[in-house]
Design a protein around this motif. Structure first.
Motif, PDB file in Angstrom:
ATOM      1  N   ILE A 232       4.294  38.143  -1.304  1.00  0.00           N
ATOM      2  CA  ILE A 232       5.045  37.927  -2.537  1.00  0.00           C
ATOM      3  C   ILE A 232       4.364  36.816  -3.340  1.00  0.00           C
ATOM      4  CG2 ILE A 232       7.267  37.279  -3.542  1.00  0.00           C
ATOM      5  CD1 ILE A 232       8.576  38.246  -0.944  1.00  0.00           C
ATOM      6  N   PHE A 233       3.927  37.163  -4.570  1.00  0.00           N
ATOM      7  CA  PHE A 233       3.276  36.201  -5.448  1.00  0.00           C
ATOM      8  C   PHE A 233       4.116  35.950  -6.701  1.00  0.00           C
ATOM      9  CE2 PHE A 233      -0.271  37.750  -2.928  1.00  0.00           C
ATOM     10  CZ  PHE A 233      -1.055  36.619  -2.735  1.00  0.00           C
ATOM     11  N   THR A 234       5.408  36.168  -6.625  1.00  0.00           N
ATOM     12  CA  THR A 234       6.278  35.985  -7.778  1.00  0.00           C
ATOM     13  C   THR A 234       6.116  34.587  -8.370  1.00  0.00           C
ATOM     14  OG1 THR A 234       7.896  37.507  -6.818  1.00  0.00           O
ATOM     15  CG2 THR A 234       8.663  36.073  -8.577  1.00  0.00           C
ATOM     16  N   SER A 235       5.814  34.539  -9.671  1.00  0.00           N
ATOM     17  CA  SER A 235       5.660  33.274 -10.421  1.00  0.00           C
ATOM     18  C   SER A 235       4.520  32.401  -9.906  1.00  0.00           C
ATOM     19  CB  SER A 235       6.972  32.476 -10.421  1.00  0.00           C
ATOM     20  OG  SER A 235       8.006  33.236 -11.025  1.00  0.00           O
TER      21      SER A 235
ATOM     22  N   PHE B  33       3.320  40.968  -7.589  1.00  0.00           N
ATOM     23  CA  PHE B  33       2.839  39.939  -8.505  1.00  0.00           C
ATOM     24  C   PHE B  33       3.770  39.787  -9.709  1.00  0.00           C
ATOM     25  CE2 PHE B  33      -0.750  41.297  -6.032  1.00  0.00           C
ATOM     26  CZ  PHE B  33      -1.454  40.127  -5.796  1.00  0.00           C
ATOM     27  N   SER B  34       5.053  40.014  -9.512  1.00  0.00           N
ATOM     28  CA  SER B  34       6.022  39.908 -10.602  1.00  0.00           C
ATOM     29  C   SER B  34       5.994  38.504 -11.218  1.00  0.00           C
ATOM     30  CB  SER B  34       7.445  40.180 -10.086  1.00  0.00           C
ATOM     31  OG  SER B  34       7.541  41.476  -9.542  1.00  0.00           O
ATOM     32  N   GLY B  35       5.759  38.452 -12.518  1.00  0.00           N
ATOM     33  CA  GLY B  35       5.795  37.179 -13.217  1.00  0.00           C
ATOM     34  C   GLY B  35       4.681  36.216 -12.864  1.00  0.00           C
ATOM     35  N   ALA B  36       3.665  36.678 -12.145  1.00  0.00           N
ATOM     36  CA  ALA B  36       2.548  35.796 -11.789  1.00  0.00           C
ATOM     37  C   ALA B  36       1.646  35.582 -12.998  1.00  0.00           C
ATOM     38  CB  ALA B  36       1.746  36.402 -10.642  1.00  0.00           C
ATOM     39  N   GLN B  37       1.027  34.412 -13.065  1.00  0.00           N
ATOM     40  CA  GLN B  37       0.067  34.101 -14.111  1.00  0.00           C
ATOM     41  C   GLN B  37      -1.301  34.583 -13.640  1.00  0.00           C
ATOM     42  OE1 GLN B  37      -1.813  33.634 -16.778  1.00  0.00           O
ATOM     43  NE2 GLN B  37      -0.621  31.884 -17.502  1.00  0.00           N
ATOM     44  N   MET B  38      -1.819  35.640 -14.303  1.00  0.00           N
ATOM     45  CA  MET B  38      -3.079  36.240 -13.862  1.00  0.00           C
ATOM     46  C   MET B  38      -4.147  36.225 -14.948  1.00  0.00           C
ATOM     47  SD  MET B  38      -1.590  39.449 -11.588  1.00  0.00           S
ATOM     48  CE  MET B  38      -3.127  39.800 -10.736  1.00  0.00           C
ATOM     49  N   ASP B  39      -3.960  35.426 -15.977  1.00  0.00           N
ATOM     50  CA  ASP B  39      -4.964  35.351 -17.041  1.00  0.00           C
ATOM     51  C   ASP B  39      -6.294  34.860 -16.482  1.00  0.00           C
ATOM     52  OD1 ASP B  39      -3.084  36.187 -18.818  1.00  0.00           O
ATOM     53  OD2 ASP B  39      -2.836  34.264 -19.833  1.00  0.00           O
ATOM     54  N   GLY B  40      -7.369  35.513 -16.892  1.00  0.00           N
ATOM     55  CA  GLY B  40      -8.704  35.094 -16.476  1.00  0.00           C
ATOM     56  C   GLY B  40      -9.058  35.451 -15.050  1.00  0.00           C
ATOM     57  N   ILE B  41      -8.215  36.227 -14.385  1.00  0.00           N
ATOM     58  CA  ILE B  41      -8.475  36.611 -12.995  1.00  0.00           C
ATOM     59  C   ILE B  41      -9.681  37.545 -12.919  1.00  0.00           C
ATOM     60  CG2 ILE B  41      -7.038  38.685 -12.926  1.00  0.00           C
ATOM     61  CD1 ILE B  41      -6.024  37.710 -10.165  1.00  0.00           C
ATOM     62  N   THR B  42     -10.398  37.510 -11.794  1.00  0.00           N
ATOM     63  CA  THR B  42     -11.538  38.397 -11.573  1.00  0.00           C
ATOM     64  C   THR B  42     -11.277  39.231 -10.329  1.00  0.00           C
ATOM     65  OG1 THR B  42     -13.114  36.833 -12.574  1.00  0.00           O
ATOM     66  CG2 THR B  42     -14.022  38.534 -11.130  1.00  0.00           C
ATOM     67  N   LEU B  43     -11.339  40.556 -10.483  1.00  0.00           N
ATOM     68  CA  LEU B  43     -11.155  41.473  -9.355  1.00  0.00           C
ATOM     69  C   LEU B  43     -12.443  42.258  -9.158  1.00  0.00           C
ATOM     70  CD1 LEU B  43      -7.627  42.969 -10.257  1.00  0.00           C
ATOM     71  CD2 LEU B  43      -8.176  40.777  -9.175  1.00  0.00           C
TER      72      LEU B  43
END
Length: 203
Positions: A73-76, A94-104
């Motif tokens: 759980i990665f919520t928030s 990943f509900s509500g997680a901050q993922m800006d700029g993430i690299t996959l």
């Protein structure tokens, strides 16, 4: 900087602790809690996190290589500019997680909840998104070539400029999507026509 190698933890509560700038190699965490834990700039290599709780954790600029986060759980949680290389993320939320700029990079993100995330302009080539919930997610100008989107949920997703050439879209409700500006290939064109009931002669 700390380093853990080949350690195993089960049902340990690491919540609100400072674990920044460390390295974890081939460690296993089962049903552990990391709520609000500071993991900025952490590096994990070949680790396994099973049924772990990362709610509100700070994973900014963390790097994860061939690690597994299964049913976590990665919520928030804050994953700003985090990097996941060849990781297995199946079933994680990943509900509500901050993922800006993430690299996959590659990896398996099947059955994850990525609803309403911002993945515009991301390089998502070859990633497995089998039955992933991408509802309402921004995928504008994302490179989805060769990705496996079998039965993925893409309702209300923003797809303008996304490149789906070579991607697997079996089981996706294409007729319900706004595909204006998206790049598709001939196989997808046939699938789209068939979704509207057309009989296509592929000779």
């Amino acid at each position: 900087m700390y380093q853990y190698i080949d350690q195993t933890y089960e049902e340990v509560d690491f919540s609100s602790s400072d674990r920044r700038e460390g390295e974890l190699q081939h460690c296993t965490f089962t049903r552990c809690r990391f709520r609000g834990t500071s993991f900025e700039e952490i590096n994990t290599i070949g680790c396994r996190f099973i049924d772990c709780d990362f709610r509100g954790a700070l994973l900014n600029a963390s790097i994860h290589t061939e690690s597994a986060f299964m049913n976590c759980i990665f919520t928030s949680a804050n994953l700003f500019v985090a990097k996941f290389v060849g990781c297995k993320m199946t079933g994680s939320d990943f509900s509500g997680a901050q993922m800006d700029g993430i690299t996959l990079v590659k990896g398996d993100w099947s059955y994850t909840n990525l609803r309403n995330q911002h993945l515009a302009k991301q390089d998502l080539r070859g990633i497995r998104f089998h039955e992933t919930d991408l509802s309402g997610t921004s995928l504008e100008k994302a490179d989805m070539r060769e990705a496996d989107l079998t039965r993925a949920q893409l309702s209300r997703a923003k797809l303008s400029g996304a490149d789906f050439r070579g991607a697997i879209l079996d089981g996706v409700d294409l007729k319900s999507l706004d595909l204006k500006g998206a790049k598709m290939d001939a196989v997808h064109a046939v699938q789209l026509l068939r979704s509207f009931g057309a009989k296509v002669d592929e000779r």
